[in-house]
Design a protein around this motif. Sequence first.
Motif, PDB file in Angstrom:
ATOM      1  N   ILE A 136       0.837  -1.200   0.000  1.00 11.21           N
ATOM      2  CA  ILE A 136       0.000   0.000   0.000  1.00 11.21           C
ATOM      3  C   ILE A 136       0.870   1.248   0.000  1.00 11.21           C
ATOM      4  O   ILE A 136       0.607   2.206  -0.741  1.00 11.21           O
ATOM      5  CB  ILE A 136      -0.946  -0.006   1.220  1.00 11.21           C
ATOM      6  N   THR A 137       1.928   1.252   0.804  1.00 10.40           N
ATOM      7  CA  THR A 137       2.849   2.392   0.820  1.00 10.40           C
ATOM      8  C   THR A 137       3.472   2.599  -0.546  1.00 10.40           C
ATOM      9  O   THR A 137       3.576   3.734  -1.038  1.00 10.40           O
ATOM     10  CB  THR A 137       3.948   2.181   1.878  1.00 10.40           C
ATOM     11  N   ASP A 138       3.896   1.507  -1.173  1.00 11.00           N
ATOM     12  CA  ASP A 138       4.492   1.597  -2.505  1.00 11.00           C
ATOM     13  C   ASP A 138       3.525   2.254  -3.493  1.00 11.00           C
ATOM     14  O   ASP A 138       3.912   3.144  -4.276  1.00 11.00           O
ATOM     15  CB  ASP A 138       4.886   0.211  -2.988  1.00 11.00           C
ATOM     16  N   GLU A 139       2.258   1.856  -3.435  1.00 13.20           N
ATOM     17  CA  GLU A 139       1.266   2.413  -4.361  1.00 13.20           C
ATOM     18  C   GLU A 139       1.001   3.885  -4.062  1.00 13.20           C
ATOM     19  O   GLU A 139       0.864   4.702  -4.991  1.00 13.20           O
ATOM     20  CB  GLU A 139      -0.029   1.606  -4.257  1.00 13.20           C
ATOM     21  N   LEU A 140       0.917   4.250  -2.779  1.00 12.10           N
ATOM     22  CA  LEU A 140       0.687   5.647  -2.416  1.00 12.10           C
ATOM     23  C   LEU A 140       1.855   6.526  -2.839  1.00 12.10           C
ATOM     24  O   LEU A 140       1.666   7.645  -3.339  1.00 12.10           O
ATOM     25  CB  LEU A 140       0.450   5.774  -0.909  1.00 12.10           C
ATOM     26  N   LEU A 141       3.076   6.039  -2.659  1.00 13.14           N
ATOM     27  CA  LEU A 141       4.255   6.820  -3.017  1.00 13.14           C
ATOM     28  C   LEU A 141       4.272   7.156  -4.508  1.00 13.14           C
ATOM     29  O   LEU A 141       4.721   8.228  -4.910  1.00 13.14           O
ATOM     30  CB  LEU A 141       5.524   6.066  -2.642  1.00 13.14           C
ATOM     31  N   ARG A 142       3.793   6.252  -5.317  1.00 19.98           N
ATOM     32  CA  ARG A 142       3.791   6.497  -6.764  1.00 19.98           C
ATOM     33  C   ARG A 142       2.767   7.562  -7.151  1.00 19.98           C
ATOM     34  O   ARG A 142       2.870   8.163  -8.222  1.00 19.98           O
ATOM     35  CB  ARG A 142       3.516   5.185  -7.509  1.00 19.98           C
ATOM     36  N   ILE A 143       1.789   7.827  -6.276  1.00 19.95           N
ATOM     37  CA  ILE A 143       0.788   8.854  -6.538  1.00 19.95           C
ATOM     38  C   ILE A 143       1.244  10.211  -6.012  1.00 19.95           C
ATOM     39  O   ILE A 143       1.103  11.238  -6.689  1.00 19.95           O
ATOM     40  CB  ILE A 143      -0.561   8.480  -5.901  1.00 19.95           C
ATOM     41  N   ILE A 144       1.818  10.239  -4.820  1.00 17.28           N
ATOM     42  CA  ILE A 144       2.082  11.514  -4.143  1.00 17.28           C
ATOM     43  C   ILE A 144       3.500  12.025  -4.322  1.00 17.28           C
ATOM     44  O   ILE A 144       3.806  13.146  -3.896  1.00 17.28           O
ATOM     45  CB  ILE A 144       1.783  11.407  -2.627  1.00 17.28           C
TER      46      ILE A 144
END
Length: 306
Positions: A4-12
Motif C-alpha cells: 500500500i505504501t508503494d502504491e501511495l508513493l507512486r501517486i504523491i
Amino acid sequence: MNQITDELLRIISSFKDGTFHGAYNIREDGQCAGRQSSENIQIDSKQGAPGLEIHIKPGTRGETVYIPACVTHAGFDDLVYNDFFVGEGADVIIEAGCGVHSDGEEEARHNGIHRFILEKNAHVVYKEKHIANGAGSGAKKIDPVTDAELAEGACLEMDTVQLGGVTTTTRKTRAVLQKNARLVVRERIMTNGDEFARTDFVVRLEGEGSAADLVSRSVARGNSRQEFASTIKGNAPCTGHSECDAILAENGTVLAQPGLEANHVDAALIHEAAIGKIAGEQLLKLRTLGLTSEEAEERIIQGFLK
C-alpha cells in the motif's frame, strides 16, 4: 515497506521507478521505512518528539530531499514534526506528500507539522501532494501545519495539491518575512461527497521589500464544503496579494474570507475572490467538439486545477 505504501508513493511523489534519487526519508505508519542522507543534506531523527531534522548546507544547489508519509490502515493517528534548516544561498527542492489508506471503520489520520528556517538568500521549492483512498467508511484526515521564517532575500515557493478522498482537512500556514524575502503559494484542492476542507493563511511582512503572493484554486463537488481564510499583515514597505478562485458543482459550498492588515503607509496589499459554477458557454463549446456534458465538465475542472 508494504505494498500500500508503494502504491501511495507512486501517486504523491517522484517514486515512479521504485526509488528516490537524493536524500530521502519514507515514513510508514509512524515508523521509518527508509532513509538516506547526501553529502549536503543531512536527515536525522528529532530528539524528544516524532519527526525529523533536515539540515541543508549553505550553497547547496540542484538537490532534492524527499519526505513522504503514509498511513496504511484504519485506527492510526500519525503525528510528525519536521524541521528544515536551509543554509545561506542554498537552492533546493523539498518534496513532501501524504497518503492515507483505510479499509476499516475507524478513523485514519496524518498530521504533519513542518517548520522551515530559510537563511539569507536561500531558495526552496516545496511540493506537497495529499490523497486518501481505500474502501473503509472511517474518516480519512490530513491536517498539515506549515511555519516558515524567511531571512533577508530568502524565497519559499509552495505548490500544494489535494487530489481527493480526504474526508476532512485543515491546512494552516504561518510565515514571517524579512527584508526582500518572498513567499509564493499555489494551492489546488478538490473535494467531493461530504468532504470538508479549510485553508488558513497568516503571513507577516516584516521587512522592507518583502512580498507574498497567495493563490488558491479549488473545486467543491457533491455536498462538500470548503473554507478559505487568509490574512496578510503589512508591517513595512511591502507588497501582498491573496486570491481565491473556486468552482461549485452539484451542491458544493465555498466560504472565502480574505483579509488584509496594513500597518505601514507603504504596504501595498490586495485581495481577490471569485466563486461560481462552470460557464455554460464553456460546456457548449466542448460539447460541439464531441464531448459529453460530463466529459466537458471534467476537462474544464482539470484545466482549472492544473
